[in-house]
Design an enzyme around this catalytic site. Structure first.
Site, PDB file in Angstrom:
ATOM      1  CE  LYS A  18      39.790  37.587  46.470  1.00 27.57           C
ATOM      2  NZ  LYS A  18      38.683  38.203  45.639  1.00 27.57           N
ATOM      3  CG  ASP A  42      34.430  37.115  41.935  1.00 27.70           C
ATOM      4  OD1 ASP A  42      35.266  36.102  42.475  1.00 27.70           O
ATOM      5  OD2 ASP A  42      32.982  36.943  41.976  1.00 27.70           O
ATOM      6  N   GLY A  69      37.343  31.595  43.291  1.00 32.03           N
ATOM      7  CA  GLY A  69      37.861  31.243  42.002  1.00 32.03           C
ATOM      8  C   GLY A  69      38.543  32.380  41.666  1.00 32.03           C
ATOM      9  CG  HIS A  70      41.608  33.513  43.872  1.00 35.31           C
ATOM     10  ND1 HIS A  70      42.393  33.510  45.015  1.00 35.31           N
ATOM     11  CD2 HIS A  70      40.434  33.686  44.157  1.00 35.31           C
ATOM     12  CE1 HIS A  70      41.666  33.706  45.863  1.00 35.31           C
ATOM     13  NE2 HIS A  70      40.305  34.143  45.484  1.00 35.31           N
ATOM     14  CD  GLN A 126      35.940  33.140  50.142  1.00 38.25           C
ATOM     15  OE1 GLN A 126      36.541  33.215  51.160  1.00 38.25           O
ATOM     16  NE2 GLN A 126      35.806  32.499  48.939  1.00 38.25           N
TER      17      GLN A 126
HETATM   18  P1  GDP Z   1      39.509  37.011  42.104  1.00 41.52           P
HETATM   19  O1  GDP Z   1      38.407  36.076  42.908  1.00 41.52           O
HETATM   20  O2  GDP Z   1      39.756  38.177  42.986  1.00 41.52           O
HETATM   21  O3  GDP Z   1      40.969  36.414  42.158  1.00 41.52           O
HETATM   22  O4  GDP Z   1      39.130  37.390  40.796  1.00 41.52           O
HETATM   23  P2  GDP Z   1      38.529  36.551  39.633  1.00 41.52           P
HETATM   24  O5  GDP Z   1      39.373  35.920  39.071  1.00 41.52           O
HETATM   25  O6  GDP Z   1      37.120  35.543  40.257  1.00 41.52           O
HETATM   26  O7  GDP Z   1      37.547  37.538  38.686  1.00 41.52           O
HETATM   27  C1  GDP Z   1      38.284  38.674  38.169  1.00 41.52           C
HETATM   28  C2  GDP Z   1      38.296  38.566  36.672  1.00 41.52           C
HETATM   29  O8  GDP Z   1      38.662  39.826  36.002  1.00 41.52           O
HETATM   30  C3  GDP Z   1      39.208  37.645  36.093  1.00 41.52           C
HETATM   31  O9  GDP Z   1      38.490  37.297  34.881  1.00 41.52           O
HETATM   32  C4  GDP Z   1      40.353  38.327  35.657  1.00 41.52           C
HETATM   33  O10 GDP Z   1      40.984  37.492  34.626  1.00 41.52           O
HETATM   34  C5  GDP Z   1      39.885  39.612  35.367  1.00 41.52           C
HETATM   35  N1  GDP Z   1      41.073  40.716  35.475  1.00 41.52           N
HETATM   36  C6  GDP Z   1      41.666  40.711  36.618  1.00 41.52           C
HETATM   37  N2  GDP Z   1      42.205  42.148  36.630  1.00 41.52           N
HETATM   38  C7  GDP Z   1      41.572  42.739  35.383  1.00 41.52           C
HETATM   39  C8  GDP Z   1      41.652  44.111  34.735  1.00 41.52           C
HETATM   40  O11 GDP Z   1      42.457  44.657  35.135  1.00 41.52           O
HETATM   41  N3  GDP Z   1      41.014  44.220  33.457  1.00 41.52           N
HETATM   42  C9  GDP Z   1      40.257  43.107  32.709  1.00 41.52           C
HETATM   43  N4  GDP Z   1      39.648  43.393  31.652  1.00 41.52           N
HETATM   44  N5  GDP Z   1      40.115  41.789  33.385  1.00 41.52           N
HETATM   45  C10 GDP Z   1      40.990  41.705  34.831  1.00 41.52           C
HETATM   46  P1  IMO Z   2      36.800  34.921  45.399  1.00 39.37           P
HETATM   47  O1  IMO Z   2      37.909  34.328  46.323  1.00 39.37           O
HETATM   48  C1  IMO Z   2      32.432  36.212  45.007  1.00 39.37           C
HETATM   49  C2  IMO Z   2      29.790  34.688  47.729  1.00 39.37           C
HETATM   50  C3  IMO Z   2      28.597  33.673  47.324  1.00 39.37           C
HETATM   51  C4  IMO Z   2      27.593  34.017  48.268  1.00 39.37           C
HETATM   52  C5  IMO Z   2      28.191  34.178  49.682  1.00 39.37           C
HETATM   53  C6  IMO Z   2      28.039  32.896  50.440  1.00 39.37           C
HETATM   54  O2  IMO Z   2      36.937  34.509  44.153  1.00 39.37           O
HETATM   55  O3  IMO Z   2      36.753  36.506  45.571  1.00 39.37           O
HETATM   56  P2  IMO Z   2      29.590  30.713  50.321  1.00 39.37           P
HETATM   57  O4  IMO Z   2      29.549  29.635  49.271  1.00 39.37           O
HETATM   58  O5  IMO Z   2      30.952  31.202  50.762  1.00 39.37           O
HETATM   59  O6  IMO Z   2      28.734  30.052  51.468  1.00 39.37           O
HETATM   60  O7  IMO Z   2      28.539  31.859  49.673  1.00 39.37           O
HETATM   61  O8  IMO Z   2      29.764  34.542  49.254  1.00 39.37           O
HETATM   62  N1  IMO Z   2      30.973  34.154  47.719  1.00 39.37           N
HETATM   63  C7  IMO Z   2      31.843  34.874  46.690  1.00 39.37           C
HETATM   64  N2  IMO Z   2      31.675  35.998  45.823  1.00 39.37           N
HETATM   65  N3  IMO Z   2      34.027  35.861  44.962  1.00 39.37           N
HETATM   66  C8  IMO Z   2      34.142  34.689  45.867  1.00 39.37           C
HETATM   67  O9  IMO Z   2      35.505  34.407  46.081  1.00 39.37           O
HETATM   68  C9  IMO Z   2      33.356  34.135  46.629  1.00 39.37           C
HETATM   69  N4  IMO Z   2      33.152  33.302  47.795  1.00 39.37           N
HETATM   70  C10 IMO Z   2      31.742  33.371  48.305  1.00 39.37           C
HETATM   71  O10 IMO Z   2      28.542  33.919  45.831  1.00 39.37           O
HETATM   72  O11 IMO Z   2      26.820  35.198  47.802  1.00 39.37           O
HETATM   73 MG    MG Z   3      36.826  35.043  42.169  1.00 38.98          MG
END
Ligand code: GDP
Ligand code: IMO
Ligand code: MG
Length: 424
Positions: free
Chosen positions: A15, A12, A39-40, A224
């Site tokens: 990416k 998270d 979840g991107h 991840q």
């Molecule tokens: P990912 O799994 O690495 O793609 O990240 P996620 O989408 O799960 O979580 C990142 C969260 O941070 C999302 O809600 C994005 O919209 C938000 N985000 C990404 N970059 C920034 C930033 O520079 N500032 C803020 N405030 N939010 C950001």
């Molecule tokens: P993105 O791509 C954050 C974590 C789960 C748990 C562990 C194992 O959005 O960054 P799983 O369901 O993979 O067997 O769970 O890994 N986990 C993540 N945490 N971002 C993710 O993906 C994750 N994918 C798995 O919360 O701790």
């Molecule tokens: Mg994510």
């Protein structure tokens, strides 16, 4: 140029946003590992996309999208994603390619994931319950695995599912005292998945090698984070794939040296979802401030994310094993308003001070963070587009992070929107 984008923390990191941004100068975006546990998020103007299986480049109509071999693919999730994009006039026909070797996540995997987590009680991993671990286990076990290519021969698949479900039902009933599942029901679902997804299924390794020969620019999208890597993360509190950049070549059949630049994404602080050690966690008003200001709730499960200070020991380790050339530091804006900020520069484990991350959780659980404290800033940075426009304390914070992790910070995130990026 071929780029690879990798998470340097526990996932998270942002990416999705970085991949969407870089996709503008790429021809192809490749997801090569993980599944719908990812979840991107991509934010374009007022529209927010939450992508689980489709590469984050998919929101750009001109981009070719590849889901490669080592992805574990839940067809129901993918079909829903394709339909959601179609509802926003973004279509995938002719530009989405799915590996015939990708393993299929079916209902019994999700069930197994849930039953196992429930039975573990306080020892649970805290998975996303998306069936990821059970599907990868079946892949390694080989005998009871279904791959996307199997949708091409439904007669054979029917017989295979019969044997698999018979085996799974023994486990469900004997080990978990749960209801058995119905092979016929799963087969009917597979028939509809095959209907929808067969047109996308190819040999993606051949496709990628041809694309490289044709001089296409490829962007590899990690899922991840490196600290969740099965072999190099905080086992057993990890996911079931190689989520560091080490998973890229194995995941899609393209050699690591074909990548010109490895970009590591890290937040300006740290978050973690699920169980497992987290040395810089702030289970207090600081963590709460970051969670609310940064909207730190899971994109996939909605769970509140655990929040804490930036851990340079952890990020430096992830950058080393991932051969990271440059770091994207996201969520700098989230730290605005905090009086002081802390960077963990070392761990105290017993009498020893360590700067090399101990992935072994027995040692990691004993690690006491050694902090450097820096002054914060109050100025709103959300509109900044250049490094020089940042408050001097924010500039100083970034420079200290660079020194501790031994890598340059090339891009800074100042908000969730596509354009809210600052370049050095
Ligand atoms: P990912 O799994 O690495 O793609 O990240 P996620 O989408 O799960 O979580 C990142 C969260 O941070 C999302 O809600 C994005 O919209 C938000 N985000 C990404 N970059 C920034 C930033 O520079 N500032 C803020 N405030 N939010 C950001
Ligand atoms: P993105 O791509 C954050 C974590 C789960 C748990 C562990 C194992 O959005 O960054 P799983 O369901 O993979 O067997 O769970 O890994 N986990 C993540 N945490 N971002 C993710 O993906 C994750 N994918 C798995 O919360 O701790
Ligand atoms: Mg994510």
């Amino acid at each position: 140029m071929n780029h690879c984008v990798i998470g340097l923390q526990w996932g998270d990191e942002g990416k999705g946003k970085v991949v969407d941004f870089l996709a503008e100068d790429s021809d192809i975006v490749v997801r090569y590992s993980g599944g719908s546990n990812a979840g991107h998020t991509v934010v374009v103007g007022n529209t927010k996309f939450a992508l689980h299986l489709l590469p984050s480049g998919s929101v750009r109509q001109e981009i070719i999208c590849v889901i490669a071999n080592a992805v574990v693919l839940a067809p129901d999730v993918l079909i829903e994603e394709i339909d959601t994009l179609a509802g926003k006039n973004i279509t995938l026909g002719g530009r989405l390619f799915i590996s015939e070797s990708a393993h299929v996540v079916l209902d019994y995997h999700k069930r197994e994931d849930q039953l196992r987590e429930e039975s573990l009680g306080k020892n649970k991993i805290g998975t996303t319950i998306r069936g990821i671990g059970p599907c990868y286990a079946d892949k390694v076990g080989r005998s009871y695995a279904v791959r996307m290519g199997d949708f091409g021969d439904l007669k054979k698949l029917k017989a295979k599912l019969q044997a698999i479900v018979e085996y799974k039902n023994k486990i469900f009933t004997a080990v978990y005292n749960a209801e058995p599942i119905d092979a016929g029901e799963i087969f009917e679902k597979c028939k509809s998945y095959a209907d929808r997804l067969l047109p996308f299924i190819i040999d993606t390794t051949e496709f990628l090698h041809k694309s490289i020969k044709d001089g296409k620019s490829i962007l590899f999208e990690g899922a991840q984070g490196s600290l969740l890597d099965l072999d190099h993360g905080t086992f057993p509190y990890v996911t079931s794939s190689n989520s560091s950049s080490l998973g890229m070549p194995a995941g899609c059949g393209v050699p690591a040296k074909m990548v010109d630049k490895y970009l590591g994404v890290a937040k300006a602080y740290t978050t973690r979802v699920g169980e497992g050690p987290f040395p810089t966690e702030q289970d207090n008003e600081i963590g709460q401030y970051i969670r609310e200001k940064g909207n730190e709730y899971g994109t996939t499960t909605g769970r509140p994310r655990r929040c804490g200070w930036f851990d340079a020991v952890a990020v430096s380790y992830a950058a080393k094993i991932g051969d990271i050339d440059s770091v994207v530091l996201t969520h700098l804006d989230t730290l605005t308003g905090l009086k002081e900020l802390k960077i963990c520069r070392a761990y105290k484990i017993g009498a020893e001070e360590k700067t090399f991350f101990p992935a072994n959780i027995n040692r990691l659980s004993q690690a006491c963070p050694v902090y450097e404290t820096l002054p914060g800033w109050d100025e709103d940075i959300i509109a900044a587009t250049k490094f020089d426009e940042l408050p001097s304390n924010a500039q100083n914070y970034i420079c200290r992070i660079e020194e501790h992790i031994g890598r340059e910070v090339g891009i800074i995130g100042a908000g969730p929107e596509r354009k809210q990026m600052i370049f050095r």
